[in-house]
Design a protein around this motif. Structure first.
Motif, PDB file in Angstrom:
ATOM      1  N   PRO A  37       3.935   5.154  13.837  1.00 31.86           N
ATOM      2  CA  PRO A  37       2.981   4.161  13.320  1.00 31.86           C
ATOM      3  C   PRO A  37       3.703   2.898  13.095  1.00 31.86           C
ATOM      4  CG  PRO A  37       2.875   6.180  12.143  1.00 31.86           C
ATOM      5  CD  PRO A  37       4.196   6.445  13.106  1.00 31.86           C
ATOM      6  N   PHE A  38       4.890   2.760  12.521  1.00 33.35           N
ATOM      7  CA  PHE A  38       5.713   1.222  12.408  1.00 33.35           C
ATOM      8  C   PHE A  38       5.813   0.761  13.732  1.00 33.35           C
ATOM      9  CE2 PHE A  38       6.874   4.210   8.756  1.00 33.35           C
ATOM     10  CZ  PHE A  38       6.453   3.340   7.806  1.00 33.35           C
ATOM     11  N   LEU A 183       4.536  -1.183   6.347  1.00 38.58           N
ATOM     12  CA  LEU A 183       3.030  -0.754   6.886  1.00 38.58           C
ATOM     13  C   LEU A 183       2.160  -2.030   6.609  1.00 38.58           C
ATOM     14  CD1 LEU A 183       2.877   2.880   5.387  1.00 38.58           C
ATOM     15  CD2 LEU A 183       2.963   2.260   7.606  1.00 38.58           C
TER      16      LEU A 183
ATOM     17  N   GLY B 205      -4.875   5.670  -7.726  1.00 35.43           N
ATOM     18  CA  GLY B 205      -5.221   5.872  -6.329  1.00 35.43           C
ATOM     19  C   GLY B 205      -6.477   5.013  -6.048  1.00 35.43           C
ATOM     20  N   SER B 231      -0.995   4.835  -5.204  1.00 34.84           N
ATOM     21  CA  SER B 231      -1.060   5.387  -3.836  1.00 34.84           C
ATOM     22  C   SER B 231      -0.768   3.806  -3.043  1.00 34.84           C
ATOM     23  CB  SER B 231      -2.129   6.020  -3.617  1.00 34.84           C
ATOM     24  OG  SER B 231      -3.225   5.155  -3.460  1.00 34.84           O
ATOM     25  N   ARG B 232      -0.710   4.424  -1.659  1.00 36.57           N
ATOM     26  CA  ARG B 232      -0.779   3.197  -0.669  1.00 36.57           C
ATOM     27  C   ARG B 232      -1.914   2.771  -0.345  1.00 36.57           C
ATOM     28  NH1 ARG B 232      -0.352   3.699   5.868  1.00 36.57           N
ATOM     29  NH2 ARG B 232      -0.955   1.391   5.947  1.00 36.57           N
ATOM     30  N   ALA B 233      -3.022   3.734  -0.526  1.00 37.79           N
ATOM     31  CA  ALA B 233      -4.421   2.955  -0.537  1.00 37.79           C
ATOM     32  C   ALA B 233      -4.623   2.081  -1.549  1.00 37.79           C
ATOM     33  CB  ALA B 233      -5.186   4.179  -0.595  1.00 37.79           C
ATOM     34  N   HIS B 269       2.168  10.753   0.139  1.00 35.68           N
ATOM     35  CA  HIS B 269       2.126  10.613  -1.231  1.00 35.68           C
ATOM     36  C   HIS B 269       2.907  11.560  -1.801  1.00 35.68           C
ATOM     37  CE1 HIS B 269       1.064   8.568  -4.889  1.00 35.68           C
ATOM     38  NE2 HIS B 269       0.914   9.787  -5.235  1.00 35.68           N
ATOM     39  N   ILE B 282      -5.791  14.227 -11.771  1.00 30.78           N
ATOM     40  CA  ILE B 282      -7.269  14.174 -12.216  1.00 30.78           C
ATOM     41  C   ILE B 282      -7.893  13.725 -11.158  1.00 30.78           C
ATOM     42  CG2 ILE B 282      -8.645  12.987 -13.930  1.00 30.78           C
ATOM     43  CD1 ILE B 282      -6.079  13.028 -15.853  1.00 30.78           C
ATOM     44  N   LYS B 284     -12.199  13.646  -9.133  1.00 32.31           N
ATOM     45  CA  LYS B 284     -13.470  14.428  -9.295  1.00 32.31           C
ATOM     46  C   LYS B 284     -13.808  15.344  -7.976  1.00 32.31           C
ATOM     47  CE  LYS B 284     -15.890  10.724  -6.909  1.00 32.31           C
ATOM     48  NZ  LYS B 284     -16.744   9.424  -6.828  1.00 32.31           N
ATOM     49  N   GLY B 300     -12.628  16.103 -12.675  1.00 34.63           N
ATOM     50  CA  GLY B 300     -13.681  15.146 -13.324  1.00 34.63           C
ATOM     51  C   GLY B 300     -13.426  13.787 -12.962  1.00 34.63           C
TER      52      GLY B 300
HETATM   53  C1  LIG Z   1       3.456   6.309   8.066  1.00 31.15           C
HETATM   54  C2  LIG Z   1       2.477   6.404   6.802  1.00 31.15           C
HETATM   55  C3  LIG Z   1       3.060   6.131   5.756  1.00 31.15           C
HETATM   56  C4  LIG Z   1       2.621   6.317   4.421  1.00 31.15           C
HETATM   57  N1  LIG Z   1       3.114   6.104   3.355  1.00 31.15           N
HETATM   58  C5  LIG Z   1       2.564   6.486   2.079  1.00 31.15           C
HETATM   59  C6  LIG Z   1       2.935   6.295   0.915  1.00 31.15           C
HETATM   60  O1  LIG Z   1       4.249   6.026   0.615  1.00 31.15           O
HETATM   61  N2  LIG Z   1       2.338   6.485  -0.263  1.00 31.15           N
HETATM   62  C7  LIG Z   1       1.294   6.965  -0.450  1.00 31.15           C
HETATM   63  O2  LIG Z   1       0.644   6.862  -1.240  1.00 31.15           O
HETATM   64  N3  LIG Z   1       0.447   6.942   0.950  1.00 31.15           N
HETATM   65  C8  LIG Z   1       1.110   6.726   2.108  1.00 31.15           C
HETATM   66  N4  LIG Z   1       0.580   6.818   3.328  1.00 31.15           N
HETATM   67  C9  LIG Z   1      -0.952   6.982   3.220  1.00 31.15           C
HETATM   68  C10 LIG Z   1      -1.510   8.277   3.135  1.00 31.15           C
HETATM   69  O3  LIG Z   1      -1.725   8.998   4.463  1.00 31.15           O
HETATM   70  C11 LIG Z   1      -2.863   8.246   2.253  1.00 31.15           C
HETATM   71  O4  LIG Z   1      -3.869   7.571   3.277  1.00 31.15           O
HETATM   72  C12 LIG Z   1      -3.013   7.701   0.780  1.00 31.15           C
HETATM   73  O5  LIG Z   1      -2.116   8.227   0.317  1.00 31.15           O
HETATM   74  C13 LIG Z   1      -4.330   7.696   0.355  1.00 31.15           C
HETATM   75  O6  LIG Z   1      -4.408   6.996  -1.146  1.00 31.15           O
HETATM   76  P1  LIG Z   1      -5.448   7.639  -2.146  1.00 31.15           P
HETATM   77  O7  LIG Z   1      -5.177   9.195  -2.300  1.00 31.15           O
HETATM   78  O8  LIG Z   1      -5.338   6.825  -3.298  1.00 31.15           O
HETATM   79  O9  LIG Z   1      -6.888   7.563  -1.357  1.00 31.15           O
HETATM   80  P2  LIG Z   1      -7.718   8.673  -0.847  1.00 31.15           P
HETATM   81  O10 LIG Z   1      -7.308   9.439   0.041  1.00 31.15           O
HETATM   82  O11 LIG Z   1      -9.215   7.777  -0.507  1.00 31.15           O
HETATM   83  O12 LIG Z   1      -8.281   9.328  -2.546  1.00 31.15           O
HETATM   84  C14 LIG Z   1      -8.910   8.703  -3.420  1.00 31.15           C
HETATM   85  C15 LIG Z   1      -9.243  10.180  -4.328  1.00 31.15           C
HETATM   86  O13 LIG Z   1      -9.827   9.791  -5.507  1.00 31.15           O
HETATM   87  C16 LIG Z   1     -10.830  10.606  -5.832  1.00 31.15           C
HETATM   88  N5  LIG Z   1     -11.694   9.895  -6.473  1.00 31.15           N
HETATM   89  C17 LIG Z   1     -12.638   8.923  -6.316  1.00 31.15           C
HETATM   90  N6  LIG Z   1     -13.319   8.311  -7.502  1.00 31.15           N
HETATM   91  C18 LIG Z   1     -12.939   9.050  -8.652  1.00 31.15           C
HETATM   92  C19 LIG Z   1     -13.231   9.161  -9.875  1.00 31.15           C
HETATM   93  N7  LIG Z   1     -14.237   8.365 -10.220  1.00 31.15           N
HETATM   94  N8  LIG Z   1     -12.494   9.718 -10.761  1.00 31.15           N
HETATM   95  C20 LIG Z   1     -11.730  10.655 -10.092  1.00 31.15           C
HETATM   96  N9  LIG Z   1     -11.213  10.793  -8.871  1.00 31.15           N
HETATM   97  C21 LIG Z   1     -11.934   9.977  -8.077  1.00 31.15           C
HETATM   98  C22 LIG Z   1     -11.401  11.023  -4.525  1.00 31.15           C
HETATM   99  O14 LIG Z   1     -11.982  12.369  -4.732  1.00 31.15           O
HETATM  100  C23 LIG Z   1     -10.171  11.020  -3.647  1.00 31.15           C
HETATM  101  O15 LIG Z   1      -9.385  12.347  -3.885  1.00 31.15           O
HETATM  102  C24 LIG Z   1       1.228   6.581   4.509  1.00 31.15           C
HETATM  103  C25 LIG Z   1       0.629   6.765   5.785  1.00 31.15           C
HETATM  104  C26 LIG Z   1       1.078   6.586   6.854  1.00 31.15           C
HETATM  105  C27 LIG Z   1       0.344   6.786   8.192  1.00 31.15           C
END
Ligand SMILES: Cc1cc2nc3c(=O)[nH]c(=O)nc-3n(C[C@H](O)[C@H](O)[C@H](O)COP(=O)(O)OP(=O)(O)OC[C@H]3O[C@@H](n4cnc5c(N)ncnc54)[C@H](O)[C@@H]3O)c2cc1C
Ligand SMILES: Nc1ncnc2c1ncn2[C@@H]1O[C@H](COP(=O)(O)O)[C@@H](O)[C@H]1O
Lengths: 253, 314
Positions: A37-38, A183, B205, B231-233, B269, B282, B284, B300
């Motif tokens: 990916p990088f 990234l 996240g 998180s990265r997102a 992550h 935590i 939902k 939740g």
């Molecule tokens: C080469 C590479 C390196 C990466 N390096 C990293 C890294 O270092 N760190 C990293 O974190 N990611 C990294 N990623 C990205 C990783 O693959 C994910 O895309 C990322 O971690 C997702 O972040 P997230 O969980 O916040 O978002 P999402 O996957 O979108 O999850 C969001 C979550 O929030 C929940 N949610 C939504 N609303 C609520 C609410 N009101 N209450 C409770 N829960 C709720 C949802 O149910 C969902 O589970 C990398 C990806 C690649 C390809």
């Protein structure tokens, strides 16, 4: 100027890696392979620099077995002008990869060599830094933003914002230089069907590893592969009050 | 017998705790000596701190104006020169160590062992590959110096206080390049505990939804005295700055308590939190992968649960 881009093929980041039961390696048979990916980010950045008129030519470079050509074609389809394939069936460690890249630099005289900050298979995070040392040129690792200003040919300077633990560090380096990508530098473009057709006629230079006169060192030997220690499944609590109670009981709050 | 040179990391005149973690890994090699090398423009306070770390034999300092900022191209030739006579050169596996150590290794003409998790013997180490999904044992050739970065989350900081190692200024005859210049460091200013060494971390996240909403995470973290991660997102969406990212390509941490809020639990992550003591999730979505590794899960809406948590804590 020319830009060389490290373009490594690795196990796709979505694949759940399995360690072989005899500890001899990880399962790679039938597993999806993709560009690191990088490295897609490195290539995208090089293409944007060409589109801005900073560079004339973007060359993707891969070190690997004969069937690596299909992967290099993807780099050509994304927009690279040509590819260099250093052919070897042996796995190359970062120092060896850096020595190979230095040989290509001697021939191509690029203004920039852009590589990924790490390959997501070996997670070494070394090749760019090693290459910069061997080349005796600047390095700007973990780049989140790049600005190039060219004076003439391959001279000029690059200003790079680096993603470091403390925040964002800005450095300035004279060209030629090595950059490693993080990234958030950009979002790589998608390959379109007509580009795949066009890529078929772009040149791939094949060079036998042995012909480069690079000493493949064997300082590091991997003797065993193991699966990581698993965390056991925990408990579910029903509400905030119960969560606080459990954490207090564990002495964590 | 082994002799280890540990490269000190520091910022704003303070020794970074990652240095004492690298010293722990050096102690595990059972060497005859562990020397800490401090490169900086003014080094006295940093060297004094390093001299207090248990296990350190000597602190070596190189004070030069060129060392005011940690530019790998400037530091590496000095480290390579200072490494003469040492069997091992260790640096923490932080962005500082990852930047400079491979440059040192290449100058010495040796391979590097990245992210050492454990020391099995003086030249045998374990390290993670594939985002921590496999752990390999690597053997370095004992005829050469070993350059390694130390995965800080795997090692406790060596104790500090009882030691008072001698401090010696080094004069190294090396010409330094001028092709790379430091411009500025934009640091997030925060009174919160440091993410990399905090005992408690609360991370948000994509589920947190916006930069404004992230206040709820900060407020809760402050209430329990935790550092804040993401998180990265969440970083990519601009909710928080990049230095808060936890994971494969962010910070690898090992707090006693890690709370993942609105984080799905992608493998990249999880790589960053594998060594945490207790992981709380935590989310939902009861099917989120984070629950497979969490010690305590609560399904939740975070916007309902966090205020409830605060209320319960009083
Ligand atoms: C080469 C590479 C390196 C990466 N390096 C990293 C890294 O270092 N760190 C990293 O974190 N990611 C990294 N990623 C990205 C990783 O693959 C994910 O895309 C990322 O971690 C997702 O972040 P997230 O969980 O916040 O978002 P999402 O996957 O979108 O999850 C969001 C979550 O929030 C929940 N949610 C939504 N609303 C609520 C609410 N009101 N209450 C409770 N829960 C709720 C949802 O149910 C969902 O589970 C990398 C990806 C690649 C390809
Ligand atoms: N065999 C290879 N072929 C092409 N590029 C490579 C190869 N090995 C390393 N690189 C480049 O170096 C970067 C860092 O790799 P590493 O040091 O192994 O983590 C990768 O992202 C690639 O850009």
């Amino acid at each position: 100027m020319k830009i060389l881009v490290g373009y490594k093929r690795v196990v796709d980041y979505n694949v759940r890696i399995q360690v072989k039961s005899d500890g001899s390696g990880v399962v790679t048979d039938g597993v999806k392979l993709s560009a690191n990916p990088f490295d897609d980010i490195a290539l995208e950045e090089a293409l944007r620099l060409r589109e801005k008129g900073v560079a004339e030519e973007v060359i993707v470079v891969g070190i690997g077995p004969a069937d690596l050509t299909a992967h290099l074609r993807n780099g050509l389809a994304m927009g690279a002008n040509r590819a260099i394939h250093v052919v070897t069936t042996d796995a190359v460690q970062p120092l060896t990869a850096a020595r190979v890249f230095l040989k290509l630099i001697e021939k191509e005289q690029p203004g920039l060599f852009i590589v990924g900050k790490q390959a997501i298979d070996d997670d070494a995070n070394q090749t760019g830094q090693m290459l910069a040392a061997l080349w005796d040129r600047p390095q700007a690792t973990f780049a989140g933003k790049i600005d190039v200003s060219i004076e003439s040919g391959a001279t000029g300077k690059v200003t790079v914002t680096r993603e470091v633990d403390a925040g964002l560090e800005v450095i300035e380096a004279e060209l030629p230089a090595v950059i490693t990508t993080d990234l958030r530098l950009n979002e790589p473009r998608f390959i379109k069907l007509p580009d795949i057709m066009k890529a078929k006629s772009k040149p791939i230079d094949s060079i036998e590893f042995a012909s480069l006169g690079v000493e493949a060192h064997d300082h590091l030997k991997t003797t065993h592969y193991a699966a990581p220690a698993k965390r056991s499944k925990g408990v579910m609590v029903k509400d905030a009050a119960e969560l606080v109670a459990v954490l207090k009981q564990k002495g964590l709050l | 017998m082994s002799k280890i040179l540990v490269i000190a990391e520091h910022l704003d005149g303070k020794l970074n705790p990652s240095t004492a973690r690298a010293v722990s890994a050096a102690i595990a090699v059972k060497p005859e000596a562990i020397d800490v090398l401090v490169l900086g423009d003014s080094v006295d306070a940093i060297a004094a701190d390093a001299a207090m770390i248990e296990g350190v034999s000597r602190v070596l300092t190189v004070a030069r104006a060129e060392n005011a900022h940690p530019l790998a191209a400037v530091l590496a030739p000095q480290i390579a020169k200072a490494a003469d006579g040492y069997s091992h050169v260790f640096a923490p596996s932080t962005t500082f160590g990852k930047d400079v150590a491979p440059r040192v290794a290449a100058l010495l003409g040796v391979a590097q062992v990245s992210d050492v998790m454990s020391v099995e013997a003086s030249h045998t180490f374990k390290r993670p590959i594939y985002a921590g999904n496999a752990i390999i044992t690597v053997e370095a050739n004992a005829d050469h110096a070993v350059v390694a970065t130390i995965r800080t989350a795997s090692w406790p900081a060596a104790n500090s206080g009882s030691n008072s190692a001698p401090i010696e200024a080094l004069t190294l005859d090396v010409t330094l390049p001028t092709h790379t210049r430091f411009i500025e460091l934009k640091q997030g200013s925060s009174d919160r505990p440091d993410l990399q060494s905090a005992g408690k971390v609360v991370s948000g996240g994509r589920g947190v939804g916006s930069k404004e909403n992230f206040e709820i995470i900060y407020k809760f973290a402050d209430k329990i005295g935790a550092a804040v991660g993401a998180s990265r997102a969440a970083v990519d969406a601009g909710y928080v700055p990049n230095e808060m990212q936890v994971g494969q390509t962010g910070k690898i941490i090992a707090p006693a308590l890690y709370m993942a809020i609105g984080i799905s639990g992608a493998i990249q992550h999880l790589t960053g939190i594998k060594d945490a003591g207790t992981i709380v999730a935590i989310n939902k979505d009861g099917e989120a992968p984070i629950f497979e590794i969490a010690d305590i899960g609560l399904v939740g809406d975070l916007f309902k649960i966090i205020p409830e948590l605060e209320q319960t804590l009083g």
